[in-house]
Write a protein that holds these residues in place. Sequence first.
Motif, PDB file in Angstrom:
ATOM      1  N   ASP A 139     -69.324  50.493  19.451  1.00  0.00           N
ATOM      2  CA  ASP A 139     -69.450  49.220  20.168  1.00  0.00           C
ATOM      3  C   ASP A 139     -70.874  48.663  20.140  1.00  0.00           C
ATOM      4  O   ASP A 139     -71.162  47.682  20.816  1.00  0.00           O
ATOM      5  N   MET A 140     -71.764  49.269  19.374  1.00  0.00           N
ATOM      6  CA  MET A 140     -73.137  48.749  19.331  1.00  0.00           C
ATOM      7  C   MET A 140     -73.188  47.477  18.487  1.00  0.00           C
ATOM      8  O   MET A 140     -72.611  47.424  17.400  1.00  0.00           O
ATOM      9  N   ARG A 141     -73.876  46.451  19.001  1.00  0.00           N
ATOM     10  CA  ARG A 141     -74.043  45.224  18.218  1.00  0.00           C
ATOM     11  C   ARG A 141     -74.973  45.486  17.034  1.00  0.00           C
ATOM     12  O   ARG A 141     -76.053  46.046  17.195  1.00  0.00           O
ATOM     13  N   LEU A 142     -74.555  45.031  15.851  1.00  0.00           N
ATOM     14  CA  LEU A 142     -75.334  45.365  14.658  1.00  0.00           C
ATOM     15  C   LEU A 142     -76.640  44.575  14.572  1.00  0.00           C
ATOM     16  O   LEU A 142     -77.571  45.004  13.894  1.00  0.00           O
ATOM     17  N   ASP A 143     -76.732  43.419  15.249  1.00  0.00           N
ATOM     18  CA  ASP A 143     -78.044  42.742  15.279  1.00  0.00           C
ATOM     19  C   ASP A 143     -79.026  43.562  16.120  1.00  0.00           C
ATOM     20  O   ASP A 143     -80.170  43.792  15.711  1.00  0.00           O
ATOM     21  N   HIS A 144     -78.560  44.079  17.248  1.00  0.00           N
ATOM     22  CA  HIS A 144     -79.421  44.946  18.059  1.00  0.00           C
ATOM     23  C   HIS A 144     -79.766  46.229  17.302  1.00  0.00           C
ATOM     24  O   HIS A 144     -80.894  46.733  17.402  1.00  0.00           O
ATOM     25  N   ALA A 145     -78.810  46.759  16.539  1.00  0.00           N
ATOM     26  CA  ALA A 145     -79.032  48.012  15.810  1.00  0.00           C
ATOM     27  C   ALA A 145     -80.127  47.881  14.752  1.00  0.00           C
ATOM     28  O   ALA A 145     -80.767  48.876  14.389  1.00  0.00           O
ATOM     29  N   ALA A 146     -80.368  46.648  14.285  1.00  0.00           N
ATOM     30  CA  ALA A 146     -81.440  46.454  13.294  1.00  0.00           C
ATOM     31  C   ALA A 146     -82.817  46.721  13.906  1.00  0.00           C
ATOM     32  O   ALA A 146     -83.809  46.812  13.193  1.00  0.00           O
ATOM     33  N   GLY A 178     -96.423  47.018  19.578  1.00  0.00           N
ATOM     34  CA  GLY A 178     -97.009  47.253  20.900  1.00  0.00           C
ATOM     35  C   GLY A 178     -96.000  47.036  22.015  1.00  0.00           C
ATOM     36  O   GLY A 178     -95.896  47.842  22.952  1.00  0.00           O
ATOM     37  N   VAL A 179     -95.239  45.951  21.909  1.00  0.00           N
ATOM     38  CA  VAL A 179     -94.232  45.654  22.932  1.00  0.00           C
ATOM     39  C   VAL A 179     -93.138  46.732  22.948  1.00  0.00           C
ATOM     40  O   VAL A 179     -92.683  47.152  24.014  1.00  0.00           O
ATOM     41  N   LEU A 180     -92.736  47.211  21.766  1.00  0.00           N
ATOM     42  CA  LEU A 180     -91.708  48.257  21.733  1.00  0.00           C
ATOM     43  C   LEU A 180     -92.244  49.568  22.299  1.00  0.00           C
ATOM     44  O   LEU A 180     -91.531  50.277  23.020  1.00  0.00           O
ATOM     45  N   VAL A 181     -93.499  49.910  21.987  1.00  0.00           N
ATOM     46  CA  VAL A 181     -94.110  51.106  22.581  1.00  0.00           C
ATOM     47  C   VAL A 181     -94.114  50.966  24.100  1.00  0.00           C
ATOM     48  O   VAL A 181     -93.772  51.905  24.831  1.00  0.00           O
ATOM     49  N   ALA A 182     -94.458  49.763  24.584  1.00  0.00           N
ATOM     50  CA  ALA A 182     -94.477  49.514  26.028  1.00  0.00           C
ATOM     51  C   ALA A 182     -93.078  49.684  26.629  1.00  0.00           C
ATOM     52  O   ALA A 182     -92.917  50.285  27.689  1.00  0.00           O
ATOM     53  N   MET A 183     -92.055  49.174  25.933  1.00  0.00           N
ATOM     54  CA  MET A 183     -90.683  49.290  26.443  1.00  0.00           C
ATOM     55  C   MET A 183     -90.234  50.753  26.510  1.00  0.00           C
ATOM     56  O   MET A 183     -89.624  51.177  27.496  1.00  0.00           O
ATOM     57  N   VAL A 306     -84.092  48.541  25.681  1.00  0.00           N
ATOM     58  CA  VAL A 306     -84.932  47.565  24.988  1.00  0.00           C
ATOM     59  C   VAL A 306     -84.311  46.183  25.181  1.00  0.00           C
ATOM     60  O   VAL A 306     -83.104  46.012  25.016  1.00  0.00           O
ATOM     61  N   ASP A 307     -85.138  45.223  25.548  1.00  0.00           N
ATOM     62  CA  ASP A 307     -84.656  43.854  25.754  1.00  0.00           C
ATOM     63  C   ASP A 307     -84.478  43.173  24.394  1.00  0.00           C
ATOM     64  O   ASP A 307     -85.303  42.370  23.963  1.00  0.00           O
ATOM     65  N   ALA A 308     -83.383  43.526  23.708  1.00  0.00           N
ATOM     66  CA  ALA A 308     -83.168  43.056  22.334  1.00  0.00           C
ATOM     67  C   ALA A 308     -83.043  41.537  22.258  1.00  0.00           C
ATOM     68  O   ALA A 308     -83.530  40.901  21.324  1.00  0.00           O
ATOM     69  N   GLU A 309     -82.413  40.940  23.271  1.00  0.00           N
ATOM     70  CA  GLU A 309     -82.187  39.488  23.249  1.00  0.00           C
ATOM     71  C   GLU A 309     -83.507  38.714  23.234  1.00  0.00           C
ATOM     72  O   GLU A 309     -83.636  37.701  22.550  1.00  0.00           O
ATOM     73  N   THR A 310     -84.482  39.183  24.015  1.00  0.00           N
ATOM     74  CA  THR A 310     -85.786  38.519  24.025  1.00  0.00           C
ATOM     75  C   THR A 310     -86.595  38.873  22.790  1.00  0.00           C
ATOM     76  O   THR A 310     -87.351  38.058  22.266  1.00  0.00           O
ATOM     77  N   PHE A 311     -86.411  40.111  22.324  1.00  0.00           N
ATOM     78  CA  PHE A 311     -87.240  40.607  21.225  1.00  0.00           C
ATOM     79  C   PHE A 311     -86.861  39.969  19.888  1.00  0.00           C
ATOM     80  O   PHE A 311     -87.717  39.677  19.053  1.00  0.00           O
ATOM     81  N   ILE A 312     -85.547  39.738  19.670  1.00  0.00           N
ATOM     82  CA  ILE A 312     -85.102  39.094  18.423  1.00  0.00           C
ATOM     83  C   ILE A 312     -85.274  37.582  18.595  1.00  0.00           C
ATOM     84  O   ILE A 312     -84.572  36.948  19.367  1.00  0.00           O
ATOM     85  N   THR A 313     -86.251  37.015  17.874  1.00  0.00           N
ATOM     86  CA  THR A 313     -86.563  35.599  18.074  1.00  0.00           C
ATOM     87  C   THR A 313     -85.958  34.694  17.002  1.00  0.00           C
ATOM     88  O   THR A 313     -85.875  33.484  17.192  1.00  0.00           O
TER      89      THR A 313
END
Length: 345
Positions: A139-146, A178-183, A306-313
């Motif tokens: 059930d994982m979204r493949l855009d998030h999985a990238a 940096g943001v991902l390390v922070a998350m 991880v806030d994937a929705e904000t992170f994927i621009t």
Amino acid sequence: MSETINAAYYRRNKSFVVETAPSPLPEDDEIAIRIAYCGICGTDMHIYHGNMDARVGESRIIGHEMSGVVEAIGANVEGVSLGQQVVVRPLDHCGDCPACDAGHTHICHKLKFLGIDTDGAMQEIWVVPAHTVHTLPDDMRLDHAALIEPVAVACHDVRLSELQSGEDVVVIGGGPIGVLVAMVARDAGGNVVISEVNPNRLAIAQKMGFDTVNPAEVDLAATINERTGGKGADVVFEVSGSQPGVDAMTTVAATRGRIVMVAIHAQKPTVDMFQFFWRELKLIGVRVYEPVDYEKAISIIASGGVDAETFITDVAPLDDIQTAFEALDRSPTAMKSLIKVGKDV
Ligand SMILES: [Zn+2]
Ligand SMILES: [Zn+2]
């Protein structure tokens, strides 16, 4: 399986060409993956700028931050099934060097990085060694999985920092890594502050709920001292790759603080070695990831850590790869651009 696939070739001088190619088949120890999404990495931008032409050659399919589904399986491969959602840990090691002998295959002396030293994921079907494949929840979204590959970088960095819940963390540099390390540090229970000078990146970090400091405006060390009651940061991640970042890392670290060198410093920076003596600081080198970091990244993405929705621009189709790279190169606000490689994956 169709006879041909679309593939994007990097042909130097900031140019990509999308062409059809014969559909590749897996050898006995390989898996063919129908690619869904492929993110554009900082390394891919270096390639686009021509900085790695000698390494990638004249016609290379790049891309390694991908997700997809299993399309075909080699005769010797077990543990995966057709149609299963997967990602690739894009490292192929030699198995016969001192690093490999010691079990550190991710820093093999002859490491091949898939998508740089070999063709990568900016093509509809990508054939890879079976040992590089990790399976995903259905059930994982493949855009998030990238995002799993760059999140795995962050998981490796945080794991090697030995961060404990409740410790104070400073991340120097608020770009995508940096943001991902922070998350990931926040997910592990760290009290995280991001130091960044770019106002656009500061705004994104704040949107993700992080406390931020702009060291161009306020004294970073004084701010961290105040936040931590004079103690300083237990863990510092240097992600800026800049001399001011290296200057800051020793000034914000607590006594016996651990400093993790995430950035790739092409030039040799000046380091205040005296502080390593005086306050018994520790410097930790980190490079890519190990299988355990991939499994951790998969579970963090699955749990929404991880806030994937904000992170994927941005998301663009493979046919628009050229304009996607041009746009990312110009954009002050982009975090992660994805290429949607497959039409119906
Ligand atoms: Zn990457
Ligand atoms: Zn090796």
